[in-house]
Structures are given as structure tokens and as C-alpha cells.
Write a protein that holds these residues in place. Structure first.
Motif, PDB file in Angstrom:
ATOM      1  N   TYR A 101      32.422  37.781  36.350  1.00  0.00           N
ATOM      2  CA  TYR A 101      31.746  38.519  37.416  1.00  0.00           C
ATOM      3  C   TYR A 101      32.265  38.060  38.776  1.00  0.00           C
ATOM      4  O   TYR A 101      32.573  38.891  39.651  1.00  0.00           O
ATOM      5  CB  TYR A 101      30.236  38.298  37.311  1.00  0.00           C
ATOM      6  N   GLN A 102      32.386  36.764  38.993  1.00  0.00           N
ATOM      7  CA  GLN A 102      32.860  36.246  40.276  1.00  0.00           C
ATOM      8  C   GLN A 102      34.330  36.564  40.504  1.00  0.00           C
ATOM      9  O   GLN A 102      34.759  36.759  41.646  1.00  0.00           O
ATOM     10  CB  GLN A 102      32.628  34.734  40.358  1.00  0.00           C
ATOM     11  N   LEU A 103      35.121  36.631  39.444  1.00  0.00           N
ATOM     12  CA  LEU A 103      36.530  36.994  39.578  1.00  0.00           C
ATOM     13  C   LEU A 103      36.707  38.464  39.949  1.00  0.00           C
ATOM     14  O   LEU A 103      37.754  38.853  40.467  1.00  0.00           O
ATOM     15  CB  LEU A 103      37.272  36.719  38.270  1.00  0.00           C
ATOM     16  N   GLY A 104      35.696  39.272  39.697  1.00  0.00           N
ATOM     17  CA  GLY A 104      35.788  40.712  39.951  1.00  0.00           C
ATOM     18  C   GLY A 104      35.968  41.512  38.671  1.00  0.00           C
ATOM     19  O   GLY A 104      36.022  42.747  38.714  1.00  0.00           O
ATOM     20  N   LEU A 105      36.051  40.833  37.534  1.00  0.00           N
ATOM     21  CA  LEU A 105      36.178  41.521  36.242  1.00  0.00           C
ATOM     22  C   LEU A 105      34.778  41.857  35.715  1.00  0.00           C
ATOM     23  O   LEU A 105      34.334  41.367  34.675  1.00  0.00           O
ATOM     24  CB  LEU A 105      36.921  40.629  35.254  1.00  0.00           C
ATOM     25  N   VAL A 106      34.102  42.730  36.441  1.00  0.00           N
ATOM     26  CA  VAL A 106      32.702  42.995  36.119  1.00  0.00           C
ATOM     27  C   VAL A 106      32.548  43.727  34.787  1.00  0.00           C
ATOM     28  O   VAL A 106      31.525  43.567  34.102  1.00  0.00           O
ATOM     29  CB  VAL A 106      32.021  43.790  37.254  1.00  0.00           C
ATOM     30  N   ASN A 107      33.533  44.509  34.395  1.00  0.00           N
ATOM     31  CA  ASN A 107      33.421  45.216  33.117  1.00  0.00           C
ATOM     32  C   ASN A 107      33.495  44.245  31.941  1.00  0.00           C
ATOM     33  O   ASN A 107      32.809  44.424  30.932  1.00  0.00           O
ATOM     34  CB  ASN A 107      34.511  46.282  32.981  1.00  0.00           C
ATOM     35  N   TYR A 108      34.353  43.230  32.079  1.00  0.00           N
ATOM     36  CA  TYR A 108      34.428  42.224  31.017  1.00  0.00           C
ATOM     37  C   TYR A 108      33.143  41.391  30.997  1.00  0.00           C
ATOM     38  O   TYR A 108      32.635  41.036  29.935  1.00  0.00           O
ATOM     39  CB  TYR A 108      35.645  41.329  31.219  1.00  0.00           C
ATOM     40  N   ALA A 109      32.597  41.082  32.167  1.00  0.00           N
ATOM     41  CA  ALA A 109      31.309  40.384  32.239  1.00  0.00           C
ATOM     42  C   ALA A 109      30.221  41.236  31.588  1.00  0.00           C
ATOM     43  O   ALA A 109      29.364  40.717  30.856  1.00  0.00           O
ATOM     44  CB  ALA A 109      30.952  40.090  33.693  1.00  0.00           C
ATOM     45  N   TYR A 110      30.286  42.541  31.827  1.00  0.00           N
ATOM     46  CA  TYR A 110      29.293  43.449  31.243  1.00  0.00           C
ATOM     47  C   TYR A 110      29.395  43.447  29.721  1.00  0.00           C
ATOM     48  O   TYR A 110      28.383  43.512  29.017  1.00  0.00           O
ATOM     49  CB  TYR A 110      29.521  44.862  31.792  1.00  0.00           C
ATOM     50  N   ARG A 111      30.613  43.370  29.216  1.00  0.00           N
ATOM     51  CA  ARG A 111      30.808  43.330  27.764  1.00  0.00           C
ATOM     52  C   ARG A 111      30.111  42.104  27.163  1.00  0.00           C
ATOM     53  O   ARG A 111      29.445  42.180  26.123  1.00  0.00           O
ATOM     54  CB  ARG A 111      32.304  43.306  27.443  1.00  0.00           C
ATOM     55  N   TRP A 112      30.240  40.955  27.818  1.00  0.00           N
ATOM     56  CA  TRP A 112      29.568  39.736  27.348  1.00  0.00           C
ATOM     57  C   TRP A 112      28.045  39.924  27.342  1.00  0.00           C
ATOM     58  O   TRP A 112      27.365  39.518  26.410  1.00  0.00           O
ATOM     59  CB  TRP A 112      29.938  38.561  28.254  1.00  0.00           C
ATOM     60  N   LEU A 113      27.536  40.543  28.406  1.00  0.00           N
ATOM     61  CA  LEU A 113      26.091  40.750  28.511  1.00  0.00           C
ATOM     62  C   LEU A 113      25.577  41.701  27.434  1.00  0.00           C
ATOM     63  O   LEU A 113      24.495  41.491  26.862  1.00  0.00           O
ATOM     64  CB  LEU A 113      25.743  41.282  29.899  1.00  0.00           C
TER      65      LEU A 113
END
Length: 584
Positions: A366-378
Motif C-alpha cells: 500500500y505504501q509503495l503504491g501497489l494498492v491492487n496487490y495490497a487489496y489482493r492480500w486483504l
């Protein structure tokens, strides 16, 4: 009067212990579930046995949002169980401490973040049903009431009805020596089997036979030792075996300060001691949630303050510490002022099917800007853990960043059905279909969104990923600082030096302290002095002093003992002695 004093002491101990020692644990329990004021949320609980008990437990857990409220609710429930046990089994004054055994055991279980609070509620219902039925003196009426209680308890609490049936059997066996009761006991057993059979064949058809009998009892398969499952077993055995205890046959008188008074004092003190001694509270997990709360508010100073309180940080705590240092722009100056026991592995968390790892490990991306990958984890975490306020808040925020307003509205509508997150959801709605960017975090994250697609698997190489990501996003200051920190922790000085020319593009004129320390090592190893122009006289002087001690000692271990006090927070000490058994 003396009994009330014991109870007041228990209430004081339980409340203060839960509030001050386990307050964060109660908060974790609340954040990892969700209670919705919605009819469909209510209906879905009836798909499993004991759904109403689970629903009522989740209703109470939502108030754990406030640690004081959570401590009060748990304490009152434990006190009610103690009072029911005392009256039901007619425990004598001489051995009054025995009535506190189930409550202390349940209090011990409550110290674990993974504890199913529905077990405490289920024990309370069983104790209440036993107490009610065995106040009935008329035998036939008591028999009828017991049979009705099994059916009613199964509707409310599922498998706890059969636990009640077993406890009722032992109560009848030891109530009086009348062998005619054996016929009723047989009827009780047959009735329990009949209730189970009807539920299995006609009500919960999608649940296996064991689930119909045991839900919502805690699952023991994931518990590793007696310290985890023992308190459950002892609590349940207490209700089954208590009627056989001779000290419960009648109520005995007792001098206020006689021998048995001190027996009670000593026994209660020991139970309190063992509750604290064998507490299952995970301090690091509590700190992690506090760090997550602070990070959610972008209070990175608070994150670092909490990090400083941790003696042995795990991977996720180290991850949050490094994220906070990077967000404050001081990773290159302060990284080695904090414990880095996991080295470069403290910079990220590998993908695991663990809701805690998925919840907090996603924050790096999320902090790197890869919010879609963060969303996948969530999303993966939600599948494993189930809906929770913590996951929903993060997913709603990412949906707003991505301008997927329909999805964001779906999550916000869900949060608006909660008691304590409704206000947050209403506040976030103003960013939907709006150009209002007063929320700086949304603006910053949108600017960091990558321009290219990334296919990231579960076992990707973190260093290779950061290299490629930084090349594609050369203006991402967070990614640059984080990558340079990763190189330092992995002792990859060649990679560190190779990417150092990117630093002026971020407006940094002076080399951070640890960068200078690393360059001095690199220059000594390679003989390349061209990079030393940015070394400050202070750092150079400390490096000379470090070398004087190191090379002046008879062996590296002797040098380490002299260096640790003055140079422990330097990259030189880390490079030579941390994760490097033999210094070169």
C-alpha cells in the motif's frame, strides 16, 4: 458477607487485569470481527448450530471497541458464572474458592486474541440452565424441564446443549442415591441423540455429523499443547464432576478468620497468580495492532515510539518500524538505532495464508503504491478470517484511491451498519465522485499508482521486484529509500552503490548517515575512493576510531565487546557482527 468480599476482590482483579494487561487483546478481538445491525446478518447465523449464541457473542464483542467496556462485560459474565456455580452446587463457605475455578480458567482463556468468546457465553447458559432446573424440587417437573432445556439450549447454543445433558446426568446421579433416576438418565441420553438426529437430517443438512453435535465448541485441532486446550477441558470437567465433590454436599459454617478463611485466601491468590503467569497474551501482536492504528492515522512518530517498547520484534513489527522510518524520511539515518533481528527479511512479509500477516503485510505494498496487490492480500485475509471492520476499512480506502466508487460504496454501506464505524464510513463518503482531495493520503497514493501492470506471484523475489519496480517508478521516493535500506540489511553494497546516483533526483543533497557508513566499507573493500566526497568529517572520524579498536584488538570477538557500547547503532557494527558469526 465474607462471600461478597471474595466476589468483590475477584471483580477488582478481573477488571483491572483485563483493562490494563489485556486491553489491547480485547481490542484485537473486536477488530477481527464485525457486528452488523442488519436482518441478513442475523439470518445467516442460523446456517450453523449455535448461531444465536455466536450472534449474541459478537454483539457483546463489538463493545470491546472500548477496553473498559470489554473488561466490564467479561468480568460481569465471569462473576455471574461464579455465583451460579456457588448456588447450584451448594459450595460450603469452607471451600468457597472452588466456585471461582471455572471463572479463573475462563479469564485465563480470555487472554488469548484467538479465544472464542462464545465459549464463555455458552458456559454461562449451561450454568444458568443447570441452576434453574435443579431449583425445582418436584421430580417429574424437573425431569420435564431438563428435557425442554436440552431442546431450547440446542436452538440457542448448539452443542452446548449436549454438554448440559452430560452435566445434568451427573447432577442426577449424585443428587440422591435413588436408582430409579437411572431410567430418567436413559431418557435424557435418548432425547439428546434424538435432537442431534433431527438437526442432522432435517435442519443442518449441509453440516457434517460431528459439526451438528459440537458447533460452536472451540476447535482443538490447531492447539499445540495442554497449555492451550487444558483450561477448556478442566472447565468442562468441572461442571461434570462437581456434584461428586464431598465439600459441596452441604453448607458449612465458618469462622471469619478461621483455618478455612486462609485456605480460601491462599487458593484464590494462587489462581490469580497462575492466571497472570500462564497468560496467553501475545504482547507483540498487541503492539502490532497499536502500530497499525497509528499507521492508519499516518502517525509515524507513534509507530516508532511503540517500536522502541518492543524487546524482541518479530517480522511484522520490524516491517512496520522500517515503513515508519521510511515514511519519515530517516531510514538512512536511523535504521540501525532500532533492532533489526531479521535483517533484510524484516523489510517485507512473505505471502502466508494467515489473516494477521495478510492484514499487516499488505501495508508495505500500500505504501509503495501497489494498492491492487495490497487489496489482493486483504481479500485473501477476508476469505480466511471472515468479514472484519479492520479489513473492510482498508479495502474501502483502496477502492476510493482506485476511483472504484461503486465498490467503495458497497464497503462503506456495510460499515454504516456498525455501531462504532458508522461515523468513519459517513466521513469517507465525501470522497466518492468528488474532486475533494483534502485527504492527503488519497492524493499521494494516486500519484504513486504504477503506470504498468505487475504480475506478482506468492513466491516472488523481493529484491528483484524492488529493482524492477524502482526502474519503472524512478520518482517514487518511498520505493527508493526502502530499496536502499533493503540493500544495506542484505549487505549488498554493490547494489547499494549502483542505485545511489538516483538519490539527487529526490532533492537529497547530503548523504544519510548510514549511507556514508556503507560507502566507507565499500571503498575499503573495492579501493574505489571516488564516492568518498560526500563523507562528513564526523563520520570519517568515527570510522577511524572504529578501525582503531577493531584492528587493535587481538581477535574480532574481543573487538566486538569494546565496539558494542559506542558503535552498536552504526552500519559498520551491523555489517561485521549481525548475522555474521565470523567477522572478516
Amino acid at each position: 458477607m465474607v462471600r461478597r468480599i471474595w466476589q468483590l476482590l475477584f471483580v477488582a482483579f478481573s477488571f483491572l487485569y483485563l483493562f490494563f494487561y489485556c486491553g489491547a487483546t480485547l481490542s484485537v478481538m473486536e477488530q477481527m470481527q464485525i457486528f452488523l445491525y442488519d436482518k441478513f446478518f442475523f439470518y445467516k447465523h442460523f446456517a450453523m448450530p449455535g448461531g444465536l449464541l455466536t450472534y449474541l457473542s459478537e454483539f457483546l464483542i463489538q463493545f470491546f471497541y472500548y477496553s473498559g467496556a470489554g473488561a466490564f462485560i467479561v468480568t460481569m459474565l465471569l462473576l455471574a458464572i461464579q455465583e451460579l456455580v456457588s448456588r447450584m452446587y451448594r459450595i460450603s463457605d469452607n471451600f468457597y474458592f472452588i466456585s471461582f475455578i471455572p471463572s479463573f480458567l475462563l479469564l485465563l482463556l480470555q487472554t488469548s486474541e484467538e479465544y472464542a468468546f462464545s465459549n464463555t457465553a455458552g458456559i454461562f447458559l449451561v450454568a444458568g440452565a443447570l441452576f434453574f432446573n435443579y431449583q425445582i424440587q418436584q421430580t417429574t417437573l424437573r425431569y420435564a424441564s431438563t428435557l425442554a432445556s436440552i431442546l431450547l439450549l440446542y436452538v440457542i447454543a448448539g452443542g452446548y446443549a449436549f454438554f448440559f445433558a452430560i452435566a445434568a446426568v451427573t447432577c442426577e446421579l449424585f443428587k440422591q442415591k435413588e436408582y430409579k433416576r437411572l431410567g430418567f438418565i436413559l431418557v435424557l441420553i435418548v432425547s439428546s441423540v434424538f435432537v442431534w438426529f433431527i438437526a442432522y437430517k432435517f435442519v443442518f443438512v449441509s453440516v457434517n455429523a460431528v459439526g451438528v453435535a459440537l458447533e460452536p465448541f472451540p476447535k482443538f485441532l490447531g492447539m499445540s499443547g495442554f497449555s492451550e486446550w487444558g483450561p477448556y477441558l478442566i472447565t468442562w470437567l468441572f461442571f461434570i464432576l462437581a456434584p461428586a465433590m464431598p465439600c459441596m454436599v452441604k453448607r458449612n459454617g465458618n469462622k471469619v478468620f478461621g483455618l478455612y478463611f486462609y485456605v480460601n485466601v491462599l487458593s484464590l491468590a494462587l489462581m490469580a497468580f497462575f492466571t497472570v503467569r500462564f497468560s496467553a497474551t501475545d504482547r507483540n501482536l498487541e503492539k502490532l495492532f497499536l502500530m497499525g492504528d497509528a499507521a492508519q492515522k499516518n502517525d509515524w512518530d507513534e509507530v516508532l515510539q511503540i517500536s522502541g517498547e518492543v524487546r524482541q520484534p518479530g517480522q511484522l513489527l520490524s516491517l512496520y518500524t522500517n515503513i515508519a522510518l521510511c515514511k519519515k524520511g530517516v531510514l538512512g539515518d536511523k535504521m540501525f538505532f532500532y533492532e533489526q533481528p531479521l535483517h533484510e527479511k524484516g523489510m517485507y512479509a512473505p505471502f502466508q495464508k494467515n489473516p494477521i500477516v495478510l492484514l499487516f503485510g499488505s501495508d508495505l505494498y500500500y505504501q509503495l503504491g501497489l494498492v491492487n496487490y495490497a487489496y489482493r492480500w486483504l481479500m485473501e485475509g477476508t476469505v480466511i478470517n471472515g468479514l472484519s471492520s479492520r479489513f473492510l476499512i482498508k479495502m474501502a480506502h483502496i477502492a476510493i484511491i482506485n476511483k472504484d466508487y461503486a465498490l467503495a460504496q458497497k464497503y462503506l454501506n456495510t460499515l454504516k451498519k456498525t455501531l462504532f464505524y458508522k461515523r468513519w464510513a459517513l466521513n469517507q463518503e465525501r470522497y466518492i465522485n468528488s474532486s475533494d482531495l483534502s485527504n492527503s493520503d488519497i492524493k499521494i497514493k494516486r500519484a504513486l499508482l504504477p503506470t504498468n501492470d505487475y504480475l506478482i506471484g506468492e513466491d516472488f523475489e523481493f529484491e528483484a521486484f524492488l529493482t524492477y519496480f524502482l526502474k519503472d517508478n524512478p520518482k517514487n521516493r518511498f520505493a527508493f529509500d526502502y530499496f536502499m535500506g533493503y540493500n544495506l540489511l542484505s549487505k549488498n553494497l554493490a547494489g547499494f552503490v549502483r542505485h545511489l546516483p538516483l538519490m539527487p533526483g529526490f532533492g537529497q543533497r547530503q548523504l544519510p548517515r548510514h549511507y556514508q557508513e556503507a560507502l566507507l566499507i565499500y571503498a575499503m573493500q573495492s579501493g574505489d575512493k571516488s564516492l568518498l566526497s560526500g563523507i562528513s568529517p564526523e563520520v570519517q572520524s568515527k570510522f577511524d576510531a572504529f578501525n582503531q579498536i577493531f584492528y587493535g584488538s587481538p581477535n574480532p570477538e574481543q573487538a566486538r565487546k569494546q565496539l558494542v557500547g559506542q558503535f552498536k547503532n552504526t552500519y559498520w557494527y551491523y555489517f561485521l557482527y549481525v548475522n555474521n558469526p565470523k567477522a572478516n
